[in-house]
Design a protein around this motif. Structure first.
Motif, PDB file in Angstrom:
ATOM      1  N   ARG A  55       0.851  -1.190   0.000  1.00 35.19           N
ATOM      2  CA  ARG A  55       0.000   0.000   0.000  1.00 35.19           C
ATOM      3  C   ARG A  55       0.888   1.243   0.000  1.00 35.19           C
ATOM      4  NH1 ARG A  55      -4.659   0.267   4.385  1.00 35.19           N
ATOM      5  NH2 ARG A  55      -5.310  -1.515   3.117  1.00 35.19           N
ATOM      6  N   ILE A  56       0.976   1.902  -1.132  1.00 33.04           N
ATOM      7  CA  ILE A  56       1.775   3.114  -1.274  1.00 33.04           C
ATOM      8  C   ILE A  56       0.821   4.297  -1.457  1.00 33.04           C
ATOM      9  CG2 ILE A  56       3.629   4.253  -2.542  1.00 33.04           C
ATOM     10  CD1 ILE A  56       4.474   1.598  -1.302  1.00 33.04           C
ATOM     11  N   HIS A  57       0.906   5.261  -0.551  1.00 30.96           N
ATOM     12  CA  HIS A  57       0.044   6.443  -0.645  1.00 30.96           C
ATOM     13  C   HIS A  57       0.729   7.502  -1.504  1.00 30.96           C
ATOM     14  CE1 HIS A  57      -2.526   9.801   0.441  1.00 30.96           C
ATOM     15  NE2 HIS A  57      -1.443  10.476   0.766  1.00 30.96           N
ATOM     16  N   THR A  58       0.013   8.030  -2.473  1.00 28.25           N
ATOM     17  CA  THR A  58       0.546   9.106  -3.303  1.00 28.25           C
ATOM     18  C   THR A  58      -0.398  10.296  -3.284  1.00 28.25           C
ATOM     19  OG1 THR A  58      -0.545   8.353  -5.341  1.00 28.25           O
ATOM     20  CG2 THR A  58       1.645   7.446  -4.863  1.00 28.25           C
ATOM     21  N   GLU A  59       0.181  11.465  -3.410  1.00 26.03           N
ATOM     22  CA  GLU A  59      -0.627  12.683  -3.564  1.00 26.03           C
ATOM     23  C   GLU A  59      -0.010  13.512  -4.685  1.00 26.03           C
ATOM     24  OE1 GLU A  59      -2.165  16.619  -1.097  1.00 26.03           O
ATOM     25  OE2 GLU A  59      -1.547  14.822  -0.015  1.00 26.03           O
ATOM     26  N   LEU A  60      -0.832  13.907  -5.626  1.00 28.86           N
ATOM     27  CA  LEU A  60      -0.356  14.651  -6.785  1.00 28.86           C
ATOM     28  C   LEU A  60      -0.325  16.150  -6.495  1.00 28.86           C
ATOM     29  CD1 LEU A  60       0.403  14.814  -9.809  1.00 28.86           C
ATOM     30  CD2 LEU A  60      -2.052  14.941 -10.298  1.00 28.86           C
ATOM     31  N   PHE A  61       0.803  16.763  -6.818  1.00 24.11           N
ATOM     32  CA  PHE A  61       0.947  18.212  -6.792  1.00 24.11           C
ATOM     33  C   PHE A  61       1.170  18.628  -8.246  1.00 24.11           C
ATOM     34  CE2 PHE A  61       1.746  16.915  -2.547  1.00 24.11           C
ATOM     35  CZ  PHE A  61       1.391  17.977  -1.721  1.00 24.11           C
ATOM     36  N   GLU A  62       0.135  19.172  -8.845  1.00 30.35           N
ATOM     37  CA  GLU A  62       0.200  19.452 -10.281  1.00 30.35           C
ATOM     38  C   GLU A  62       1.163  20.588 -10.601  1.00 30.35           C
ATOM     39  OE1 GLU A  62      -2.916  18.902 -13.148  1.00 30.35           O
ATOM     40  OE2 GLU A  62      -4.363  18.964 -11.478  1.00 30.35           O
ATOM     41  N   ALA A  63       1.849  20.431 -11.734  1.00 32.09           N
ATOM     42  CA  ALA A  63       2.772  21.456 -12.211  1.00 32.09           C
ATOM     43  C   ALA A  63       2.850  21.383 -13.726  1.00 32.09           C
ATOM     44  CB  ALA A  63       4.163  21.242 -11.604  1.00 32.09           C
ATOM     45  N   THR A  64       3.312  22.459 -14.312  1.00 34.83           N
ATOM     46  CA  THR A  64       3.607  22.482 -15.746  1.00 34.83           C
ATOM     47  C   THR A  64       4.960  21.826 -15.940  1.00 34.83           C
ATOM     48  OG1 THR A  64       2.367  24.535 -16.015  1.00 34.83           O
ATOM     49  CG2 THR A  64       3.951  23.967 -17.747  1.00 34.83           C
ATOM     50  N   MET A  65       5.031  20.782 -16.733  1.00 35.87           N
ATOM     51  CA  MET A  65       6.229  19.958 -16.803  1.00 35.87           C
ATOM     52  C   MET A  65       7.114  20.241 -18.013  1.00 35.87           C
ATOM     53  SD  MET A  65       5.760  18.518 -13.978  1.00 35.87           S
ATOM     54  CE  MET A  65       7.112  17.346 -13.901  1.00 35.87           C
ATOM     55  N   GLN A  66       6.769  21.262 -18.823  1.00 32.59           N
ATOM     56  CA  GLN A  66       7.638  21.671 -19.919  1.00 32.59           C
ATOM     57  C   GLN A  66       7.308  23.111 -20.289  1.00 32.59           C
ATOM     58  OE1 GLN A  66       6.322  18.743 -22.931  1.00 32.59           O
ATOM     59  NE2 GLN A  66       5.697  20.476 -24.193  1.00 32.59           N
ATOM     60  N   GLY A  67       8.242  23.730 -20.987  1.00 36.17           N
ATOM     61  CA  GLY A  67       8.001  25.098 -21.428  1.00 36.17           C
ATOM     62  C   GLY A  67       8.706  26.126 -20.568  1.00 36.17           C
ATOM     63  N   GLU A  68       8.443  27.376 -20.824  1.00 31.91           N
ATOM     64  CA  GLU A  68       9.170  28.471 -20.194  1.00 31.91           C
ATOM     65  C   GLU A  68       8.937  28.575 -18.696  1.00 31.91           C
ATOM     66  OE1 GLU A  68       8.317  32.089 -22.190  1.00 31.91           O
ATOM     67  OE2 GLU A  68       9.246  31.477 -24.084  1.00 31.91           O
ATOM     68  N   ILE A  69       7.754  28.237 -18.240  1.00 26.55           N
ATOM     69  CA  ILE A  69       7.472  28.363 -16.799  1.00 26.55           C
ATOM     70  C   ILE A  69       7.598  27.034 -16.057  1.00 26.55           C
ATOM     71  CG2 ILE A  69       5.933  30.324 -17.206  1.00 26.55           C
ATOM     72  CD1 ILE A  69       3.590  28.352 -16.605  1.00 26.55           C
ATOM     73  N   CYS A  70       8.123  26.024 -16.728  1.00 23.75           N
ATOM     74  CA  CYS A  70       8.235  24.689 -16.125  1.00 23.75           C
ATOM     75  C   CYS A  70       8.981  24.721 -14.801  1.00 23.75           C
ATOM     76  CB  CYS A  70       8.935  23.758 -17.118  1.00 23.75           C
ATOM     77  SG  CYS A  70       9.504  22.197 -16.422  1.00 23.75           S
ATOM     78  N   ASP A  71      10.167  25.355 -14.780  1.00 19.82           N
ATOM     79  CA  ASP A  71      10.964  25.347 -13.555  1.00 19.82           C
ATOM     80  C   ASP A  71      10.256  26.067 -12.419  1.00 19.82           C
ATOM     81  OD1 ASP A  71      11.253  27.752 -14.864  1.00 19.82           O
ATOM     82  OD2 ASP A  71      13.416  27.923 -14.522  1.00 19.82           O
ATOM     83  N   GLU A  72       9.646  27.213 -12.719  1.00 19.74           N
ATOM     84  CA  GLU A  72       8.934  27.962 -11.684  1.00 19.74           C
ATOM     85  C   GLU A  72       7.740  27.170 -11.152  1.00 19.74           C
ATOM     86  OE1 GLU A  72       7.827  31.708 -13.290  1.00 19.74           O
ATOM     87  OE2 GLU A  72       9.894  32.318 -13.730  1.00 19.74           O
ATOM     88  N   SER A  73       7.049  26.481 -12.042  1.00 23.08           N
ATOM     89  CA  SER A  73       5.869  25.707 -11.645  1.00 23.08           C
ATOM     90  C   SER A  73       6.263  24.536 -10.742  1.00 23.08           C
ATOM     91  CB  SER A  73       5.152  25.201 -12.893  1.00 23.08           C
ATOM     92  OG  SER A  73       3.986  24.480 -12.546  1.00 23.08           O
ATOM     93  N   ILE A  74       7.339  23.850 -11.090  1.00 27.43           N
ATOM     94  CA  ILE A  74       7.790  22.713 -10.274  1.00 27.43           C
ATOM     95  C   ILE A  74       8.300  23.200  -8.925  1.00 27.43           C
ATOM     96  CG2 ILE A  74       9.452  20.826 -10.108  1.00 27.43           C
ATOM     97  CD1 ILE A  74       9.291  20.561 -13.143  1.00 27.43           C
ATOM     98  N   VAL A  75       9.014  24.310  -8.917  1.00 30.06           N
ATOM     99  CA  VAL A  75       9.508  24.870  -7.655  1.00 30.06           C
ATOM    100  C   VAL A  75       8.336  25.257  -6.753  1.00 30.06           C
ATOM    101  CG1 VAL A  75      10.726  26.827  -6.611  1.00 30.06           C
ATOM    102  CG2 VAL A  75      11.741  25.617  -8.555  1.00 30.06           C
ATOM    103  N   ALA A  76       7.289  25.813  -7.330  1.00 26.50           N
ATOM    104  CA  ALA A  76       6.101  26.160  -6.538  1.00 26.50           C
ATOM    105  C   ALA A  76       5.490  24.908  -5.924  1.00 26.50           C
ATOM    106  CB  ALA A  76       5.069  26.865  -7.429  1.00 26.50           C
ATOM    107  N   ALA A  77       5.463  23.808  -6.674  1.00 25.89           N
ATOM    108  CA  ALA A  77       4.958  22.544  -6.132  1.00 25.89           C
ATOM    109  C   ALA A  77       5.860  22.043  -5.004  1.00 25.89           C
ATOM    110  CB  ALA A  77       4.865  21.503  -7.243  1.00 25.89           C
ATOM    111  N   LEU A  78       7.165  22.203  -5.170  1.00 32.99           N
ATOM    112  CA  LEU A  78       8.101  21.802  -4.115  1.00 32.99           C
ATOM    113  C   LEU A  78       7.849  22.594  -2.830  1.00 32.99           C
ATOM    114  CD1 LEU A  78      11.430  21.421  -6.136  1.00 32.99           C
ATOM    115  CD2 LEU A  78      10.191  19.591  -4.966  1.00 32.99           C
ATOM    116  N   TYR A  79       7.604  23.884  -2.983  1.00 37.20           N
ATOM    117  CA  TYR A  79       7.305  24.711  -1.804  1.00 37.20           C
ATOM    118  C   TYR A  79       6.036  24.226  -1.108  1.00 37.20           C
ATOM    119  CZ  TYR A  79      10.820  28.264  -2.991  1.00 37.20           C
ATOM    120  OH  TYR A  79      11.996  28.918  -3.238  1.00 37.20           O
TER     121      TYR A  79
END
Length: 219
Positions: A55-79
């Motif tokens: 039993r592995i629990h997962t929770e999705l934190f959505e982000a834009t995974m490509q393009g110009e804002i990809c890094d900012e979007s993933i960093v926001a999810a990390l925060y």
């Protein structure tokens, strides 16, 4: 060039190995997943975990995974995950394959630095075989694809389960051996007590016979 400059900057700042140095839990049961909900890579990841016996629990934190804002979007999810870090064992950044330009954001200093500073171990499955991004290089455990990340999580649980089973078998064998040894010692102790008791009774009987004989002679 951008990638090389990013690597040199992170190494110069002394943060390159910070996420590597974090201790990965023996079992990764609670995973924060950074991905697009509609991405094929995310679907593959969930499908692979669905086959797991654990039993592995997962929770999705959505982000834009490509393009110009990809890094900012993933960093926001990390925060967002960092604010709830006690609820998770690790983070998985996953996406399917893409062109070199699609994946360029994973060489971003902003994203790579955020990964080095992250308080939980980071797994990556960015789905590119031809090259390794800076984000992969600074992550605790880089894997090739989202499916590989899910398989790694499942295998880690299986390894721990196997180790527990081995410990249980070993403990059972030790207990059996200890019980057997204790039974042998008890049997030997009982024999020794019986022998001592018989010897003592014989000696006392002989002494009493001697006393009785003396008394008879004096009578």
């Amino acid at each position: 060039r951008r990638k090389q400059l990013c690597i040199e900057q992170l190494q110069k700042e002394g943060v390159w190995d910070m996420n590597h140095a974090l201790e990965m839990p023996l079992v990764v049961e609670r995973v924060a997943v950074i991905s697009s909900a509609t991405a094929a890579g995310y679907q593959d990841f969930m499908k692979e975990l669905g086959r797991s016996a654990y039993r592995i629990h997962t929770e999705l934190f959505e982000a834009t995974m490509q393009g110009e804002i990809c890094d900012e979007s993933i960093v926001a999810a990390l925060y967002a995950i960092a604010d709830r870090k006690e609820e998770f064992d690790a983070v998985a950044i996953i996406r399917g394959g893409g062109s070199t330009s699609d994946l360029e954001c994973y060489n971003s200093y902003l994203l790579a630095f955020a990964v080095t500073q992250f308080p939980l171990p980071v797994l990556t499955g960015i789905g590119h075989d031809k090259d390794t991004s800076v984000t992969d290089l600074v992550a605790h455990t880089p894997l090739k694809t989202p499916t590989a990340v899910a398989a790694w999580i499942d295998q880690r649980a299986a390894d721990f389960d196997g180790a527990l089973e081995y410990c249980a078998i070993t403990l059972r064998d030790i207990c059996r051996q200890a019980t057997h040894s204790a039974a042998l010692r008890l049997e030997q102790f009982s024999a020794d007590v019986r022998h001592i008791a018989e010897h003592t009774l014989t000696s006392e009987a002989q002494r009493l016979d001697g006393i009785a004989e003396l008394v008879a002679n004096f009578s």
